[in-house]
Every structure is written in structure tokens, then in C-alpha cells.
Motif scaffolding. Sequence first.
Motif, PDB file in Angstrom:
ATOM      1  N   ASP A 239     -77.197  81.979  52.206  1.00 21.87           N
ATOM      2  CA  ASP A 239     -77.145  80.567  51.853  1.00 21.87           C
ATOM      3  C   ASP A 239     -75.778  79.999  52.216  1.00 21.87           C
ATOM      4  O   ASP A 239     -74.746  80.632  51.986  1.00 21.87           O
ATOM      5  CB  ASP A 239     -77.402  80.406  50.355  1.00 21.87           C
TER       6      ASP A 239
ATOM      7  N   SER B 130     -74.063  77.864  50.866  1.00 24.40           N
ATOM      8  CA  SER B 130     -73.158  77.606  49.738  1.00 24.40           C
ATOM      9  C   SER B 130     -72.201  78.778  49.514  1.00 24.40           C
ATOM     10  O   SER B 130     -71.116  78.590  48.973  1.00 24.40           O
ATOM     11  CB  SER B 130     -73.959  77.323  48.473  1.00 24.40           C
ATOM     12  N   LEU B 131     -72.595  79.997  49.959  1.00 22.97           N
ATOM     13  CA  LEU B 131     -71.697  81.141  49.795  1.00 22.97           C
ATOM     14  C   LEU B 131     -70.436  80.941  50.630  1.00 22.97           C
ATOM     15  O   LEU B 131     -69.331  81.313  50.217  1.00 22.97           O
ATOM     16  CB  LEU B 131     -72.396  82.434  50.202  1.00 22.97           C
TER      17      LEU B 131
ATOM     18  N   GLU C 119     -69.376  77.892  51.646  1.00 25.70           N
ATOM     19  CA  GLU C 119     -68.688  76.712  51.111  1.00 25.70           C
ATOM     20  C   GLU C 119     -67.853  77.079  49.891  1.00 25.70           C
ATOM     21  O   GLU C 119     -66.732  76.600  49.726  1.00 25.70           O
ATOM     22  CB  GLU C 119     -69.713  75.631  50.755  1.00 25.70           C
ATOM     23  N   ALA C 120     -68.412  77.957  49.047  1.00 30.83           N
ATOM     24  CA  ALA C 120     -67.675  78.372  47.857  1.00 30.83           C
ATOM     25  C   ALA C 120     -66.357  79.031  48.253  1.00 30.83           C
ATOM     26  O   ALA C 120     -65.331  78.831  47.604  1.00 30.83           O
ATOM     27  CB  ALA C 120     -68.515  79.323  47.022  1.00 30.83           C
ATOM     28  N   ALA C 121     -66.408  79.828  49.341  1.00 26.24           N
ATOM     29  CA  ALA C 121     -65.184  80.498  49.794  1.00 26.24           C
ATOM     30  C   ALA C 121     -64.178  79.481  50.298  1.00 26.24           C
ATOM     31  O   ALA C 121     -62.978  79.588  50.033  1.00 26.24           O
ATOM     32  CB  ALA C 121     -65.512  81.509  50.885  1.00 26.24           C
ATOM     33  N   ARG C 122     -64.676  78.450  51.013  1.00 26.14           N
ATOM     34  CA  ARG C 122     -63.765  77.422  51.521  1.00 26.14           C
ATOM     35  C   ARG C 122     -63.081  76.704  50.364  1.00 26.14           C
ATOM     36  O   ARG C 122     -61.875  76.505  50.375  1.00 26.14           O
ATOM     37  CB  ARG C 122     -64.529  76.398  52.371  1.00 26.14           C
ATOM     38  N   VAL C 123     -63.876  76.341  49.346  1.00 24.97           N
ATOM     39  CA  VAL C 123     -63.301  75.636  48.205  1.00 24.97           C
ATOM     40  C   VAL C 123     -62.294  76.533  47.487  1.00 24.97           C
ATOM     41  O   VAL C 123     -61.264  76.077  47.019  1.00 24.97           O
ATOM     42  CB  VAL C 123     -64.419  75.181  47.242  1.00 24.97           C
ATOM     43  N   ALA C 124     -62.578  77.847  47.471  1.00 28.00           N
ATOM     44  CA  ALA C 124     -61.670  78.779  46.807  1.00 28.00           C
ATOM     45  C   ALA C 124     -60.384  78.962  47.597  1.00 28.00           C
ATOM     46  O   ALA C 124     -59.469  79.637  47.136  1.00 28.00           O
ATOM     47  CB  ALA C 124     -62.348  80.130  46.595  1.00 28.00           C
TER      48      ALA C 124
ATOM     49  N   ALA D 252     -60.252  79.741  51.221  1.00 31.17           N
ATOM     50  CA  ALA D 252     -60.317  80.576  52.424  1.00 31.17           C
ATOM     51  C   ALA D 252     -60.502  79.692  53.650  1.00 31.17           C
ATOM     52  O   ALA D 252     -61.276  78.740  53.625  1.00 31.17           O
ATOM     53  CB  ALA D 252     -61.463  81.567  52.315  1.00 31.17           C
TER      54      ALA D 252
ATOM     55  N   ARG E  51     -64.488  87.661  55.614  1.00 31.46           N
ATOM     56  CA  ARG E  51     -64.578  88.305  54.298  1.00 31.46           C
ATOM     57  C   ARG E  51     -65.876  88.014  53.571  1.00 31.46           C
ATOM     58  O   ARG E  51     -66.238  88.722  52.630  1.00 31.46           O
ATOM     59  CB  ARG E  51     -63.380  87.883  53.437  1.00 31.46           C
ATOM     60  N   ILE E  52     -66.575  86.936  53.931  1.00 29.07           N
ATOM     61  CA  ILE E  52     -67.816  86.603  53.226  1.00 29.07           C
ATOM     62  C   ILE E  52     -69.030  86.831  54.121  1.00 29.07           C
ATOM     63  O   ILE E  52     -69.907  87.642  53.826  1.00 29.07           O
ATOM     64  CB  ILE E  52     -67.792  85.137  52.731  1.00 29.07           C
TER      65      ILE E  52
ATOM     66  N   PRO F 245     -69.467  90.626  55.967  1.00 25.77           N
ATOM     67  CA  PRO F 245     -69.843  91.696  55.031  1.00 25.77           C
ATOM     68  C   PRO F 245     -71.264  91.519  54.479  1.00 25.77           C
ATOM     69  O   PRO F 245     -71.993  92.496  54.327  1.00 25.77           O
ATOM     70  CB  PRO F 245     -68.810  91.577  53.917  1.00 25.77           C
ATOM     71  N   ILE F 246     -71.660  90.287  54.193  1.00 26.91           N
ATOM     72  CA  ILE F 246     -73.007  90.081  53.645  1.00 26.91           C
ATOM     73  C   ILE F 246     -74.058  90.413  54.697  1.00 26.91           C
ATOM     74  O   ILE F 246     -75.108  90.981  54.403  1.00 26.91           O
ATOM     75  CB  ILE F 246     -73.176  88.628  53.155  1.00 26.91           C
TER      76      ILE F 246
END
Lengths: 581, 188
Positions: free
Chosen positions: A471, A473-474, A476-481, A483, A491-492, A495-496
Motif C-alpha cells: 500500500d 501509505s507505507l 508515505e508514512a516513511a516520508r512523513v517520518a 525519510a 528501507r521500506i 525490504p517489504i
Amino acid sequence: MRAATHAGIRDVQGAVSEASIVVRDATRAAMLGLGVAALLLFIGYPLCWLVFGALGLPAQFSVKFLVRAFTQPGNVAALANTAVLALGVGLLSVVLGVPVAWATARTDLPLRKVFHGLVGLAYILPPYLTSIAYIILLGPNAGYLNRLIAWTGVHGSPVNIFSAGGVAFVIAMHVYAVPYFLAYGALQSVDHSLEESARMLGARRWTMLTRITLPLIAPAITGGALLAAINSIALFGPQAFLGLPAQIVYLPTRIYGALGAYPPRFADASALSIVLVLVTVIGLFVQRRYLGRRSFVTVGGRGARPAHHALGALRWPLALVILVAVGLSSIAPLAVLVAAAFSKVWTNAFTVNNLTLANFSAALVDNQIAARGIVNSFKLAIAAATLAVLIGLAIAYLDLRTQMRGRRLLDYLAILPLGLPGTVLAVALLQAFIRFPVAIYGTVWILLIAYVVRSMPIAVRGANGALRQVDASLEEAARVAGASWLTTIRRILLPIMRSNLTLAWLLVFIPALGELSATILLYTNGTETISVAIFRLSDLGQLEVVAALATVLIAVILLATLLTQWLAGRSRRAVTAEATI
Amino acid sequence: MAHISIRGLAKRFDAQNAVHALDLDIGNREFVTLLGPSGCGKTTTLRLLAGLATPDAGEISIDGHVVSSPGHVLPPERRQMGMVFQSYALWPHMSVFENVAFGLTLKRVSRSEVRTRVQHALDMVGLEGLGERTPNALSGGQQQRVALARSLVTEPSICCSTSRSAISTPSCANECASSSRSCTAAPG
């Protein structure tokens, strides 16, 4: 706390002046540009040369080569042979594949899981190895089975594998897996209430089969027959190994002959290639339309497994018949190749006196071509799989994660090689890269390009499927965090996707390791592969060394396939686990 | 302090206006909830605020600095924001601890500090002792709280959530109130 917040905002202020979205767009645009350039150079440009070549360019400009492709007696014979082959293989593979599919999918046949696996084995054995195995089994005079028949008192060699029938039989022993798997899938998804209602109305089992079940899965059967036929046309290996000694020529071997002549007849080869590609593309198109339009198979929403018919007293006799049929396509070729690999002389009985490991030392060390071939094949297959998956990933990313214009074209270009038999691709690459500006013919690079292009459709489909499961959003969540885009990929995303990408990698690696039909036209001294070594050594009659090479190749392919199965099973389980949460 | 100012913001998808001529000011330590029927543009607004989408018109500024306009979008990783996604977006290949720690490790925070801050964040949302689990082994509610901890652990000046229940939990409301932070929520 206040100080920390201040620092954070200052970071934002500092960065505001940089035109970051423009940079981001530039990275993606560069990716797109690189992808388009690579695909145009490696697929579009060679195809142009195929057409130029067929018109006699650059030496002259004429349509006589295209006319000759249809009129010269030798070409007409090749066309006719190819048509008969396609028809024969289409028929044979349905006659073999569909009943076996019914027996394994819908009855209580003993060993049906084993049979299912054996059909898979028949499909992953490179067909040129099956051909060599059948030379050992059914060669005139010396073939195991022929000697067995002679022993029963029949004189002469009743079955000669070097014949049009032999070529069709061996190819069918490979491609019947296509209608088998299609019919198997369709039979499993037939809603059994449709069959039961026929039984309720008084239909006997045979009537139900022919009037209800078979018409229901008809699209899968015809589609499978067409795919098997299209497949058979492109299989250079059996056509060369079994057809050439008997002077039976098909389109791919005819093209091989035109290029093997001195001087090479590029124009004739190109014209014939265009005929071959037309036949393939029309076949694929018909198959698509047919399968797309007429799908009667109803997938039951209640998830009810179709009932298994009880075969009663017929169980074991039927299992025996199927064992012979399926065994001839899988265990038998495998067994004779392994036996020959460990024999001093393959025609002698498989006894302790005849046992040796010398063939393996010849194949792996002593024989220059064989040893070089193994190294080259591994290097090429590993490089091709890695490159193809990376390009496939870039194309899938542009397709699914961006709104870039031109991404559809990229996808389309990547799927195009599905319609290109290996022989045709080789003729196109050969003419494009033998001259300025990218003169890489004679190097290992042209082989690498051929392998990457051939595997592009699998790689793109594989990467596309893998990316669809993640998805957005996985990321996007990293970008907001915090990255960056590259960190997110590293890293996201990767690996997934790891196990699915490994799967795609293996699906490219396995066929690339034993690729013959394009390689045979593109290799030169020093760039031989395993398949070329097998081809040349069997020409010299060293069947024992050939068998040793084949055993090594099959062992690696089987290992890689088992790994594939395990990975596929694991990713399926992961998806199910996710769905149940 | 963080003051969000949105002026004339617009975003279209094909022919459909998702957000049209939106003006909004959110002051420091304000807690704002966007309400409306589904498809009215709540999530799109927050995605624009986070830098996950490019506006077609208008601009967003934080403390007077433009961070989003049609020709220029500061990427999300440079905005120091926290966000709880509707789907929680927990990374399945990382443990709960690693999920929460991710943003801190990117900031090159020392290992011991990462440990204490992640533990603190997990305690805050009531997930103490579950750090070694994978997200798939948690219930839906627990997953939501991991997402919340992950978005707050970096002490962002702005925190938004596209998931209604996540941001309205008492722990979140307290956290927002006790720190100098603007919170925006768009109930799914």
C-alpha cells in the motif's frame, strides 16, 4: 521542549528556499527517460532493423526477400512443416493434457498430487534436453526403447525419433503442461452444482462430462491448445536436435540455416523472421480474444470445493495409464539423462562396470567449451535476472506510483517480447548491434541484452504484482517520518517486496540459465553457454558428456524451482495471514 | 509554536474538485477537527498539508513560510510533522519498536535516547512490553496506538490524523495539550 520545536521549524525555514518538488520530479523523469531509452534501444531499435533487413537494407532496397519467404520451395516447405507441427502439437497436447487434468482435479485418482508435480517437471525441463533424452530412448537401433521392442522379436527400428512425428511428440511432451494447467484451473473452479443438477436430471457420468463439464471449460481447452501450438513454433531446440538430422526444416531452423550460410543471408533470415513473428502475434491475439470473450467458468462465491468423482474399480488401472503418459514426459527423460551421465558408454547396460564420474569431470573441468559454458551461463543468468528485475521494478513504480505521461507506452514496450520467438529476437539484435553505433556483436553483452529483453515481460509482471501488494501509505508514512524518497525505497519498499522480487528474479534466472534459441545465433568463440556446449557436443556425438552437462543444468533448475515454490507458498500464506487480521 | 495558514487551496482529481478555494488558519496549540461526508476532501486537505500531494492552486504556509504552492512543494520529510494514517500504515517487516524508532534513527538520535523515547511513547499509548511483536500480531486497536506513538515520538510541531478514533484518544489529546503543537484530525 520549546527549544526543540524551534529548531524543527528553523529546519523547515532553511529548506523552503530549495525547489524540492522540482528535484523530485527530475529524479522520476530521469528514471522514465532512462527506461524509455533502454527499452527503445533494446527492443524498438532492433525491431526496426528486422524490417530494414527484410527489405535488403543497407546493401539494397527490395521486397524480393519478403516475396521469396513465401515462394521459394525451401521456405514453403519450412512454412508447411511449421504449420503441421503447430497443428499436431496443439492436438496432441490437448489429448494428453485435458484428460489428465480432469483425473487429477476432479477424481479420487491415487497419486494425483504426484502426477500434478510431474507435469510441472515436464514443463521446466528445457525441451532440447528432452530431445536428447529421446534420442537415447528412441534413437534408431541404439535407443533403449527401440532395443526393447527389437528384443520382443520385431525387426528393424520400429520408432525413429528423427522424424516430423518425433519432433511433434517431444514438443508435445513439454507443452502439454500448458493446456493441462489451464484446464486444471478451470475444472477446479467449475461450480459443481452445475454438474450435480445434470446428474439429478438423469445424466450418466459420461454424458455429464461431455455435455456439461467439457463445454464449460472449452475456453481453457482451446486457449491451451493455441498457446501450446504457438509455443511449439518457437522451440528451436527439438526442431534442431531431431529435425535437422532428418532434413526436416521448420521456420526457426530455416532462419538458423540462412544465417549459418556463407556469407550469412541476413535479408532472408529477416524476412522469414517477420513471417514467424506474424504467425506468433496473430496466434496470441486470437487466443486473447477467444479467452477474453468466452469465459463460462463460474467461480463459486461460497468457496465450495468441487466434489471428487469416485472412480471405483477404475482407480488403479487409470493411475497406471496416466503414470505411463506423464512419466514419459518427465521421469523417463530425466532418468535416462542421469543414467547416461554416469555411464562410460550410454548404449551399454547400466551396470557397475559401466559406472563412471569421468563425464562430470569432462563437463566441468576438462572440456573447455563446457566449462566456459557453465561459467558464462551462470554469469549471464544472474546478471540478466538482476537487471530485468531492476528495470521491471522501475517500470512498475512509474506505472503504479506516478502519473507520468508515457508510462503506459513503457509498459507496452516491455510486454512486446512475448510475441518474439528467441530466434526472431536474435535476428533483430544481430543486425542492430553488429554495426555502428553500438557494435557489441561478438561480445557477451549482446547475449545479456537478449536475455534481459526475453525476460522483460515476466520481470515487469512480477514487479508489478509485487508492488501492487504494497500500500502506498507505507511509503508515505516513511516520508512523513522524515525519510527521503531514496531512503524510503531502500528501507521500506525493497525490504517489504524482498520475497516477491526474489521470486521474480528466479522466474527470470531459471529460463535464462538454459536459453538456447536466441543464444545459438548470438554466441561466438568465448561466449558459449551451457546450452551452446550441449548443442555443439551432441553434434560431435559425445552424448555422455552432454548428459553430464544436462544433469548439472537440471539439478540447478530443480533447486531454483523448489525455492520458487517455497517462496510463492510463503508469500501466499503471508497474504492470507494479513487478510485474516 | 506553529501557525498553519491555508489560502485559496484547491486540488482536482480529473474533473472532480476535491478541495476548492479553502481558507483556514490553525493557531499554535489548537486542536482542529474537519467534519464532513465522505469524499468531501478532508483527507486530501491533510495530504496537501503533509506534502504528500501537490495543490493545483493556493498555498499553505507554516509560520509565514510557504511550504506548498502549485509550483513548489516542500517534501514531506522536511516538514517535521506527525501523521496517523487511516490504514495505520505500519511497516510489516519491522517490529513495533522498530516502527516507532524509525523516525528517530533517521534523525541520528543516539541509540540510548532512541530506546528511552520509544519506550516512553509506547508507555504513553499503553503498549508497554509489546515492542518486540510484529504489527500483524496486534489487534486493530493496538495497531492504531502504534501508529499514534510513531507519529508523536519525534515530537512534531504539527500532528495530523486521517483516522478519527486515533487522535481523539485521551492519551493523544493530553499529549497535544501538554506540548506546543497543532493537531488536525480528519475523521475517516
